[in-house]
Design a protein around this motif. Sequence first.
Motif, short mmCIF file in Angstrom:
data_model
loop_
_atom_site.label_atom_id
_atom_site.label_comp_id
_atom_site.label_asym_id
_atom_site.label_seq_id
_atom_site.Cartn_x
_atom_site.Cartn_y
_atom_site.Cartn_z
N GLU A 16 0.83 -1.21 0.00
CA GLU A 16 0.00 0.00 0.00
C GLU A 16 0.86 1.26 0.00
N ALA A 17 1.91 1.26 0.82
CA ALA A 17 2.78 2.44 0.92
C ALA A 17 3.53 2.69 -0.37
N LEU A 18 3.99 1.63 -1.03
CA LEU A 18 4.70 1.79 -2.30
C LEU A 18 3.77 2.29 -3.39
N VAL A 19 2.54 1.80 -3.38
CA VAL A 19 1.54 2.29 -4.33
C VAL A 19 1.30 3.79 -4.10
N ALA A 20 1.15 4.17 -2.84
CA ALA A 20 0.91 5.58 -2.51
C ALA A 20 2.08 6.46 -2.93
N ALA B 168 14.77 -2.93 -6.64
CA ALA B 168 15.07 -3.25 -5.25
C ALA B 168 14.08 -4.33 -4.82
N MET B 169 14.44 -5.13 -3.84
CA MET B 169 13.58 -6.23 -3.41
C MET B 169 13.48 -6.25 -1.90
N VAL B 170 12.26 -6.49 -1.42
CA VAL B 170 12.00 -6.64 0.02
C VAL B 170 11.26 -7.94 0.23
N ILE B 171 11.77 -8.79 1.12
CA ILE B 171 11.05 -10.00 1.52
C ILE B 171 10.47 -9.71 2.89
N CYS B 172 9.15 -9.55 2.93
CA CYS B 172 8.50 -9.02 4.13
C CYS B 172 7.11 -9.64 4.31
N PRO B 173 6.93 -10.49 5.32
CA PRO B 173 7.96 -11.00 6.21
C PRO B 173 8.79 -12.08 5.53
N LEU C 46 18.57 -5.36 -1.32
CA LEU C 46 17.79 -6.50 -0.86
C LEU C 46 17.57 -6.34 0.64
N ILE C 47 16.32 -6.29 1.04
CA ILE C 47 15.95 -6.12 2.45
C ILE C 47 15.15 -7.33 2.88
N LEU C 48 15.59 -7.97 3.95
CA LEU C 48 14.88 -9.12 4.50
C LEU C 48 14.33 -8.75 5.87
N VAL C 49 13.05 -9.06 6.08
CA VAL C 49 12.36 -8.69 7.31
C VAL C 49 11.94 -9.98 8.04
N PRO C 50 12.85 -10.57 8.82
CA PRO C 50 12.49 -11.80 9.54
C PRO C 50 11.57 -11.50 10.72
N ARG C 51 10.66 -12.42 10.99
CA ARG C 51 9.76 -12.29 12.13
C ARG C 51 9.77 -13.64 12.84
N GLU C 52 10.73 -13.81 13.70
CA GLU C 52 10.91 -15.06 14.44
C GLU C 52 11.52 -14.73 15.78
N GLN D 158 15.06 2.72 4.17
CA GLN D 158 16.17 1.98 3.57
C GLN D 158 16.13 2.04 2.04
N LEU D 159 14.93 2.15 1.50
CA LEU D 159 14.76 2.24 0.05
C LEU D 159 14.93 3.67 -0.46
N GLY D 160 15.03 4.63 0.46
CA GLY D 160 15.15 6.03 0.06
C GLY D 160 13.86 6.60 -0.49
#
Length: 204
Positions: free
Chosen positions: A27-31, A99-104, A136-142, A191-193
Amino acid sequence: MADDLRAPVTVAITGASGAQYGLRLIEALVAADHAVWVMISKAAHLVVSTETDTDLPARPQRLAEALTARSGAAPGQIRCFGREDWMAPVASGSGAPSAMVICPCSTGTLSAVATGASNNLIERAADVALKERRRLILVPRETPFSAIHLEHMLSLARMGAVILPAAPGFYHQPKHIDDLIDFIVARILNQLGIEHRLMPRWGE
């Protein structure tokens, strides 16, 4: 895709808890008027239906339509790719840079990316991002992290990836769950600027 959209950002949602982070990031990237390329793993579909009131279609075209309606995206602003869509631009370094984000990011995906497994399009896209020196941004949730998880994170950080755990702060005095989600999404956008108004930066 409209010509006036900003550079695409790839968002992969995998089977860790925290699907809300990935959906809010889209949603934020679309906005922010970015094109958004989306991949959602089979396990992530289950997590989304468990953690939210949303059931997302599995077929890429229908998924793109559902995410477009959900986020208010322009026609063609969101593109979705299947697990083995090896002709997708994210599958090759000669494709359009993104750019790539793996989230989560599940710990299984973390392991696969750290070892270059490339068993599906999400893993391959991350491998491409690393080899092409793209963000490349990785967002672990563990929690807790095992030594295996930590070693994989260290390996990826040394390769140039950003490890951004889904661990929201509380100094902004959150009142709602959405405030905690936005905290992490704001950090990703930083992080993506990408400019945003999700929350003020420190000192503002």
